[in-house]
Motif scaffolding. Sequence first.
Motif, PDB file in Angstrom:
ATOM      1  N   MET A   1     -21.286  18.169 -16.546  1.00  0.00           N
ATOM      2  CA  MET A   1     -22.404  17.258 -16.307  1.00  0.00           C
ATOM      3  C   MET A   1     -21.888  15.973 -15.644  1.00  0.00           C
ATOM      4  N   THR A   2     -22.670  15.464 -14.687  1.00  0.00           N
ATOM      5  CA  THR A   2     -22.286  14.237 -13.993  1.00  0.00           C
ATOM      6  C   THR A   2     -22.288  13.056 -14.953  1.00  0.00           C
ATOM      7  N   GLU A   3     -21.294  12.199 -14.820  1.00  0.00           N
ATOM      8  CA  GLU A   3     -21.183  11.018 -15.671  1.00  0.00           C
ATOM      9  C   GLU A   3     -21.951   9.858 -15.032  1.00  0.00           C
ATOM     10  N   TRP A   4     -22.936   9.352 -15.786  1.00  0.00           N
ATOM     11  CA  TRP A   4     -23.751   8.236 -15.290  1.00  0.00           C
ATOM     12  C   TRP A   4     -23.333   6.971 -16.028  1.00  0.00           C
ATOM     13  N   ASP A   5     -22.990   5.949 -15.300  1.00  0.00           N
ATOM     14  CA  ASP A   5     -22.529   4.684 -15.870  1.00  0.00           C
ATOM     15  C   ASP A   5     -23.594   3.619 -15.599  1.00  0.00           C
ATOM     16  N   ILE A   6     -24.258   3.186 -16.652  1.00  0.00           N
ATOM     17  CA  ILE A   6     -25.388   2.260 -16.498  1.00  0.00           C
ATOM     18  C   ILE A   6     -24.948   0.948 -15.847  1.00  0.00           C
ATOM     19  N   LYS A   7     -23.804   0.431 -16.263  1.00  0.00           N
ATOM     20  CA  LYS A   7     -23.339  -0.844 -15.693  1.00  0.00           C
ATOM     21  C   LYS A   7     -23.105  -0.716 -14.188  1.00  0.00           C
ATOM     22  N   LYS A   8     -22.472   0.378 -13.764  1.00  0.00           N
ATOM     23  CA  LYS A   8     -22.196   0.563 -12.338  1.00  0.00           C
ATOM     24  C   LYS A   8     -23.489   0.829 -11.565  1.00  0.00           C
ATOM     25  N   LEU A   9     -24.429   1.552 -12.167  1.00  0.00           N
ATOM     26  CA  LEU A   9     -25.722   1.778 -11.520  1.00  0.00           C
ATOM     27  C   LEU A   9     -26.472   0.461 -11.319  1.00  0.00           C
ATOM     28  N   HIS A  10     -26.313  -0.448 -12.285  1.00  0.00           N
ATOM     29  CA  HIS A  10     -26.938  -1.764 -12.156  1.00  0.00           C
ATOM     30  C   HIS A  10     -26.332  -2.526 -10.972  1.00  0.00           C
ATOM     31  N   ILE A  11     -25.019  -2.407 -10.792  1.00  0.00           N
ATOM     32  CA  ILE A  11     -24.371  -3.057  -9.644  1.00  0.00           C
ATOM     33  C   ILE A  11     -24.908  -2.460  -8.341  1.00  0.00           C
ATOM     34  N   LEU A  12     -25.041  -1.139  -8.300  1.00  0.00           N
ATOM     35  CA  LEU A  12     -25.557  -0.477  -7.097  1.00  0.00           C
ATOM     36  C   LEU A  12     -26.982  -0.931  -6.795  1.00  0.00           C
TER      37      LEU A  12
END
Length: 308
Positions: free
Chosen positions: A1-12
């Motif tokens: 399963m793909t790893e989703w990182d909330i903090k990095k998604l927020h940066i994106l």
Amino acid sequence: MTEWDIKKLHILRTLRDRGTVTATAETLLMTPSAVSQQLTNLARQLGVPLLEAHGRRVRLTDAAHLVLRHAEAVFAQLERADAALDGYLRGEAGQVRVAAFSTAVPALLVPAVRQLRTACPGLDVRIREAEAGEAYELLTAGEAELALSLAAHAPTARDPQFSRVPLLADPLDVALPAGHPLADAPGLRLADLAAEPWIFGGSGPWSEITTAACEAAGFVPEQAHSASGWTAILAMVEAGLGIALVPRMAAADRRSGTGVVMRVLSADQPRRHVVAAVRRGAEEGPAVARVLAALRQAAVQRENVQQN
């Protein structure tokens, strides 16, 4: 399963909204190199390129926009979770189970719950009818957070296990048949009724309350009939089978006929004291505190009605 990182998604997402790495870094109080490093790591985790060169800047790839479309649902759910948690911390959400004796349910608990359903719709109050002994067993077992009982049958204020909160001093009035010779007598006292046949429970709290009130007035009541429910007691009074002491908050919403006269006793008005109890320390919990505040308000309103 793909790893989703909330903090990095927020940066994106911030990069999409701010347009440049520099502006993103300023918004998030990061360095531009840290922003770039985090997004590089996110692209590696997801396995797709997220940025592409566009002149001297970078722009989001189609894959990045696809990721953010799905991430927005995650951010929205997190916002809802934050709001729910904030409400819980303010006592506006969660569940409080209340065990209460029968007459306290319509007189105090139902008005309190109605008020809470308007003020704190996320707070779920569950009611369970229970007499004092069972209510404190439920508290002890963790099956209720709050109990309503009479002070005479509650643990003492010194009990290290529970905290008591006084709510209401409920007057006891005497129920007489409509044609009783003392139904209209001025200044009626409990002692004036010493020779009357009485109706009360054979055992339990109400038997003790009735006998204690009569003994305080100087006599032992003659128990002509035994009943524990107010419907049965008032029906027997209406039929002329005897008289009874009735708590005012039990009789306030009575919808029977006119065959019973409720008389306020003048000089020796007996009262029963209603208390709420929680496991010691639990009264500081925000949800329980909300319910206690609503119960206090309902008790004040009930006392105002009784006095008018």
